[in-house]
Scaffold this active site. Structure first.
Site, PDB file in Angstrom:
ATOM      1  N   GLY A 296       0.742  -1.196   0.051  1.00  0.00           N
ATOM      2  CA  GLY A 296      -0.035  -0.054  -0.041  1.00  0.00           C
ATOM      3  C   GLY A 296       0.807   1.182   0.161  1.00  0.00           C
ATOM      4  N   ASN A 297       0.330   2.254   0.336  1.00  0.00           N
ATOM      5  CA  ASN A 297       1.175   3.541   0.551  1.00  0.00           C
ATOM      6  C   ASN A 297       0.388   4.511   1.172  1.00  0.00           C
ATOM      7  OD1 ASN A 297      -0.970   5.514  -0.892  1.00  0.00           O
ATOM      8  ND2 ASN A 297      -0.534   3.895  -2.569  1.00  0.00           N
TER       9      ASN A 297
END
Ligand code: CTP
Length: 397
Positions: A208-209
């Protein structure tokens, strides 16, 4: 814009209540119908006689008229109003509103109000800066209330600082602009993407980020406030959309986000793509948790995710607008312009991670908006809510 509008003016017990008389006069002069609701302590500062004479309506303060037993329905008032403005709003009333302490007519009316609520705080500088006031005001903001920030100057205590209620002329301007903006996107349909995407590795892990979704949610609220019907396709975030005109479609991966966006793109007038979409996803998703007891360190093979912006750019028909974001760390402008062209966008909103206060997780942003003709508008560091206002102002509606 105020002509014929039904406004509830809530007055609480602060010195700035004297300014509410001017506010009431200005609202009446602009053609609004105003119902004053005053708290018991508000009446210590300003008399109902003055207020009812100016508004042409009896002032409401108690749940019942003592001698007749007539009930004043906060529910009916809440439904009647096109807007409610609480000016001045004391720390005590703000605290009650934030926490649902409905022990007077004003707060019950607030809780019943279906319309936009404006809050103009006024208090001493230390009360204003107290963490409880700050948290309560933040809460009101999260409910969708518009806070009309107090200004700095000399206060009733003779101290100087932030806490003076905004001037009545300015308050009227804010309300007027709200009604003007409210209809500027009426009938428009807007697609917005927000937040990160999660690309599954196994049942407990993902790639993810750091995107919080704050920018996209602020854009959705602003477009909805202006009357647009918003479809917000959101990756996993800790935020909630407030405005009833926002339909949230929760997704996890880039592929899911692409599918939802493609499905509704034909029906929208514009799309604003603020999501931080993962560029790659694992080729294989493990059905069981990847265990530690391996001799070798696992190697995760990645495949390219679809480019949602480019996909929509390819589907775009005449009259549709497509606005993208670019978060860059270097060679910012050149990269943003290259993305604008490659994805067939109409505008790109560039934020640089090199700017303090811009980018992921923060409540502020500093952006430059670039259009296809190469025109650039550089905005100063602002709250994400204000950046959303500025971006929506630049759309062709
Ligand atoms: N975007 C998208 N789908 C992707 C990647 C990006 O829709 N798979 C959109 C973003 O929402 C944003 C714009 O494209 O509006 C640019 O995103 P960005 O991540 O800056 O660009 P990338 O094309 O991913 O380029 P790079 O990561 O190489 O900078």
């Amino acid at each position: 814009m105020l002509k014929g509008k039904h406004i509830i003016l809530g007055i609480t017990g602060g010195i700035a209540a004297y300014k509410s008389v001017s506010l009431l006069r200005l609202l009446i002069k602009a053609g609004a119908e105003v119902q004053v609701v005053i708290t018991p302590s508000g009446k210590e500062f300003i008399t109902p006689v003055t207020l009812s004479a100016l508004s042409g309506k009896p002032v409401v303060s108690e749940f019942f008229t003592a001698n007749t037993g007539e009930w004043h329905s906060h529910v009916d008032l809440g439904l009647w109003a096109d807007a409610m403005i609480i000016a001045p709003a004391t720390a005590s009333t703000i605290g009650k509103m934030a926490n649902g302490v409905a022990d007077n007519m004003l707060v019950t009316t607030y809780l019943s109000a279906k319309s936009q609520v404006f809050v103009a705080p006024a208090m001493d500088l230390d009360m204003m800066a107290h963490p409880s006031t700050v948290a309560n005001i933040e809460r009101l903001r999260s409910y969708g209330n518009i806070i009309i920030e107090p200004t700095s100057g000399e206060l009733a205590s003779h101290l100087t600082g932030k806490g003076r209620m905004e001037e009545p002329e300015e308050i009227v301007k804010v309300i007027d602009r709200y009604f003007e903006a409210q209809c500027s996107m009426a009938g428009k349909r807007v697609l917005i993407t927000a937040g990160p995407t999660y690309e599954r590795l196994d049942p407990v892990r993902f790639i993810g980020n750091y995107s919080s979704g704050k920018m996209g949610y602020a854009l959705a609220e602003e477009a909805a406030r202006r009357g647009a019907k918003v479809t917000l396709v959101s990756g996993p975030v800790a935020l909630k959309a407030v405005h009833p005109n926002i339909e949230v479609i929760a997704v996890e991966s880039a592929v899911e986000m692409r599918d939802k966006c493609v499905a509704c793109f034909a029906d929208v007038d514009m799309a604003i793509l603020s999501a931080a979409v993962a560029d790659y996803a694992p080729v294989e998703v493990q059905e069981r948790k990847i265990k530690r007891e391996h001799d070798d360190v696992p190697v995760i093979k990645l495949k390219k995710n679809p480019d949602i912006a480019a996909t929509l750019g390819g589907l775009k028909r005449a009259g549709q607008q497509l606005i993208g974001f670019a978060l860059e760390t270097d060679n910012e402008k050149a990269n943003a312009i290259e993305k604008l062209r490659r994805k067939n966008l109409d505008k790109i909103v560039l934020n640089s991670l090199r700017d303090a206060g811009a980018g992921f997780g923060t409540d502020t942003n500093k952006v430059t908006v670039i259009d296809v003709a190469g025109k650039e508008v550089a905005l100063p560091l602002m709250s994400k809510a204000d950046v959303a206002v500025a971006i929506i102002d630049m759309l062709n509606v």
